[in-house]
Design a protein around this motif. Sequence first.
Motif, PDB file in Angstrom:
ATOM      1  N   MET A   1       0.812  -1.191   0.000  1.00 40.53           N
ATOM      2  CA  MET A   1       0.000   0.000   0.000  1.00 40.53           C
ATOM      3  C   MET A   1       0.862   1.264   0.000  1.00 40.53           C
ATOM      4  O   MET A   1       0.449   2.292  -0.455  1.00 40.53           O
ATOM      5  CB  MET A   1      -0.910   0.029   1.223  1.00 40.53           C
ATOM      6  N   CYS A   2       2.036   1.166   0.561  1.00 42.46           N
ATOM      7  CA  CYS A   2       2.911   2.315   0.741  1.00 42.46           C
ATOM      8  C   CYS A   2       3.644   2.641  -0.567  1.00 42.46           C
ATOM      9  O   CYS A   2       4.328   1.786  -1.122  1.00 42.46           O
ATOM     10  CB  CYS A   2       3.906   1.983   1.844  1.00 42.46           C
ATOM     11  N   SER A   3       3.509   3.880  -1.031  1.00 42.54           N
ATOM     12  CA  SER A   3       4.167   4.245  -2.290  1.00 42.54           C
ATOM     13  C   SER A   3       5.294   5.258  -2.097  1.00 42.54           C
ATOM     14  O   SER A   3       5.939   5.640  -3.060  1.00 42.54           O
ATOM     15  CB  SER A   3       3.131   4.805  -3.265  1.00 42.54           C
ATOM     16  N   HIS A   4       5.534   5.729  -0.882  1.00 40.11           N
ATOM     17  CA  HIS A   4       6.604   6.693  -0.659  1.00 40.11           C
ATOM     18  C   HIS A   4       7.891   5.975  -0.260  1.00 40.11           C
ATOM     19  O   HIS A   4       7.889   4.785   0.022  1.00 40.11           O
ATOM     20  CB  HIS A   4       6.207   7.734   0.403  1.00 40.11           C
ATOM     21  N   ARG A   5       8.994   6.696  -0.284  1.00 35.50           N
ATOM     22  CA  ARG A   5      10.301   6.126   0.049  1.00 35.50           C
ATOM     23  C   ARG A   5      10.898   6.871   1.212  1.00 35.50           C
ATOM     24  O   ARG A   5      10.818   8.096   1.242  1.00 35.50           O
ATOM     25  CB  ARG A   5      11.246   6.195  -1.155  1.00 35.50           C
ATOM     26  N   ALA A   7       9.974   2.967   2.264  1.00 36.50           N
ATOM     27  CA  ALA A   7       8.675   2.336   2.477  1.00 36.50           C
ATOM     28  C   ALA A   7       8.413   2.130   3.964  1.00 36.50           C
ATOM     29  O   ALA A   7       9.327   1.927   4.753  1.00 36.50           O
ATOM     30  CB  ALA A   7       8.633   0.996   1.756  1.00 36.50           C
ATOM     31  N   CYS A  34      -0.670   3.647   6.411  1.00 33.76           N
ATOM     32  CA  CYS A  34      -0.504   3.304   4.995  1.00 33.76           C
ATOM     33  C   CYS A  34      -0.201   1.826   4.766  1.00 33.76           C
ATOM     34  O   CYS A  34      -0.285   1.362   3.636  1.00 33.76           O
ATOM     35  CB  CYS A  34       0.528   4.197   4.320  1.00 33.76           C
ATOM     36  N   ASN A  35       0.102   1.087   5.809  1.00 35.81           N
ATOM     37  CA  ASN A  35       0.315  -0.359   5.657  1.00 35.81           C
ATOM     38  C   ASN A  35      -0.991  -1.132   5.873  1.00 35.81           C
ATOM     39  O   ASN A  35      -0.985  -2.355   5.926  1.00 35.81           O
ATOM     40  CB  ASN A  35       1.406  -0.851   6.603  1.00 35.81           C
TER      41      ASN A  35
END
Length: 62
Positions: A1-5, A7, A34-35
């Motif tokens: 679900m997480c798209s940012h870095r 993660a 977000c998870n």
Amino acid sequence: MCSHRPACPAADAADREASHVIAAHPDQGWSLLCNGVVLFEDTGLLLPDGSVVAPHRGLVAA
């Protein structure tokens, strides 16, 4: 679900509560991470697979 870095930790990781909040509802007492974990204000958790983690507040010093 997480798209940012970087993660966020996975829902089954020990540090899963370190994930970013994507929906906060303090008036209702919960936040969606977000998870996919739902974090309740009493520190209980609802995991994406439907399992529940009981509240786990730390001890309060007297």
